[in-house]
Scaffold this motif. Structure first.
Motif, mmCIF file in Angstrom:
data_model
loop_
_atom_site.group_PDB
_atom_site.id
_atom_site.type_symbol
_atom_site.label_atom_id
_atom_site.label_comp_id
_atom_site.label_asym_id
_atom_site.label_seq_id
_atom_site.Cartn_x
_atom_site.Cartn_y
_atom_site.Cartn_z
ATOM 1 N N GLN A 87 15.999 87.136 1.712
ATOM 2 C CA GLN A 87 16.515 88.490 1.540
ATOM 3 C C GLN A 87 16.781 89.105 2.899
ATOM 4 O OE1 GLN A 87 13.414 90.458 -0.614
ATOM 5 N NE2 GLN A 87 14.168 89.781 -2.601
ATOM 6 N N GLN A 88 17.744 90.014 2.935
ATOM 7 C CA GLN A 88 18.013 90.761 4.157
ATOM 8 C C GLN A 88 17.781 92.238 3.855
ATOM 9 O OE1 GLN A 88 21.882 90.144 5.884
ATOM 10 N NE2 GLN A 88 21.229 90.928 7.848
ATOM 11 N N THR A 89 16.919 92.870 4.654
ATOM 12 C CA THR A 89 16.602 94.276 4.434
ATOM 13 C C THR A 89 17.701 95.161 5.013
ATOM 14 O OG1 THR A 89 15.367 94.451 6.505
ATOM 15 C CG2 THR A 89 14.129 93.760 4.543
ATOM 16 N N ASN A 91 17.591 97.123 7.488
ATOM 17 C CA ASN A 91 17.654 97.095 8.956
ATOM 18 C C ASN A 91 17.975 95.690 9.490
ATOM 19 O OD1 ASN A 91 15.270 95.765 8.548
ATOM 20 N ND2 ASN A 91 14.006 97.157 9.758
ATOM 21 N N LYS A 92 18.528 94.842 8.626
ATOM 22 C CA LYS A 92 19.022 93.503 8.985
ATOM 23 C C LYS A 92 17.914 92.479 9.249
ATOM 24 C CE LYS A 92 23.310 94.874 8.947
ATOM 25 N NZ LYS A 92 24.149 94.621 7.834
ATOM 26 N N THR A 93 16.682 92.801 8.879
ATOM 27 C CA THR A 93 15.598 91.836 9.002
ATOM 28 C C THR A 93 15.713 90.823 7.867
ATOM 29 O OG1 THR A 93 14.160 93.515 9.956
ATOM 30 C CG2 THR A 93 13.087 91.555 9.048
ATOM 31 N N ILE A 94 15.557 89.550 8.185
ATOM 32 C CA ILE A 94 15.635 88.504 7.168
ATOM 33 C C ILE A 94 14.218 88.141 6.742
ATOM 34 C CG2 ILE A 94 16.365 86.146 6.680
ATOM 35 C CD1 ILE A 94 18.605 86.579 8.706
ATOM 36 N N VAL A 95 13.999 88.144 5.431
ATOM 37 C CA VAL A 95 12.680 87.854 4.877
ATOM 38 C C VAL A 95 12.757 86.549 4.090
ATOM 39 C CG1 VAL A 95 10.835 88.687 3.376
ATOM 40 C CG2 VAL A 95 12.187 90.323 4.712
ATOM 41 N N PHE A 96 11.923 85.581 4.467
ATOM 42 C CA PHE A 96 11.863 84.294 3.776
ATOM 43 C C PHE A 96 10.674 84.292 2.831
ATOM 44 C CE2 PHE A 96 13.422 82.942 8.116
ATOM 45 C CZ PHE A 96 14.743 82.834 7.736
#
Length: 200
Positions: A87-89, A91-96
């Motif tokens: 997923q991408q939040t 604020n452009k943080t990618i969460v695996f």
């Protein structure tokens, strides 16, 4: 990684693809570079094609200038993660979430994502990539879309490829391969691989 490439070049030299003093009279010589550093010299120009085949089979590319005899090995750094979720939040943080190591049963539709990070890609106007899922018997189970990039200004990037309701009908080790080609090359080259198993 660099040691592996140097070892392969030494094996080629010993095997006779090219060695010091083996250039034929009037034949040009090749100087081989990896990451800007010279790794081999005095290889006969006739060894350029077999050398390129070996480098391609190891996931690298060759930029060869016949006039100067310079052969540059280009090896992209490819990191592949197989995950249940990406997923991408805002604020452009990618969460695996939940790395996939394997599944216990076959013949069950599986949904997973492949995250691919590439550094040191070849500089090209038209770089193409795709992800393939290979079954234990070597046959292609599924193939992702073809991704297109221009790496003339930046040669690092990432993307993710979803595999939705993919039927894994064999027990054994499945390969997730990343393939790349650029500019006018006709064949894709496997530049990275990850695996997971189906079965106990």
């Amino acid at each position: 990684m660099k040691k592996r490439w140097l070892s392969a070049l030494v094996v080629l030299a010993v095997a006779g693809v090219g060695s010091v003093g083996s250039t034929a009279l009037g034949e040009g010589e090749i100087r081989v570079f990896l990451g800007g550093e010279r790794v081999a010299t005095n290889l006969p120009a006739s060894s350029a094609e077999p050398l390129e085949e070996v480098i391609n089979s190891m996931g690298g590319f060759v930029d060869y200038d016949e006039h100067t005899g310079k052969l540059e090995i280009i090896k992209p750094n490819v990191n592949i993660l197989v995950l249940e979720g990406i997923q991408q939040t805002r604020n452009k943080t990618i969460v695996f979430s939940n790395p996939v190591k394997g599944y216990s049963d076959k013949d069950v539709p599986r949904t997973f994502n492949v995250f691919v990070e590439v550094d040191e890609a070849p500089v090209a106007k038209d770089l193409r990539m795709r992800v393939e899922l290979i079954a234990p018997d070597g046959k292609t189970v599924d193939r992702g879309k073809e991704w297109k990039y221009s790496t003339q200004n930046a040669n690092s990037f990432y993307f993710s490829e979803p595999f939705v309701s993919t039927k894994l009908d064999k027990y054994g080790t499945y390969k997730v391969q990343v393939l790349m080609k650029y500019d006018h090359a006709k064949d894709y080259i496997v530049v990275g691989e990850n695996t997971f198993t189906v079965g106990r």
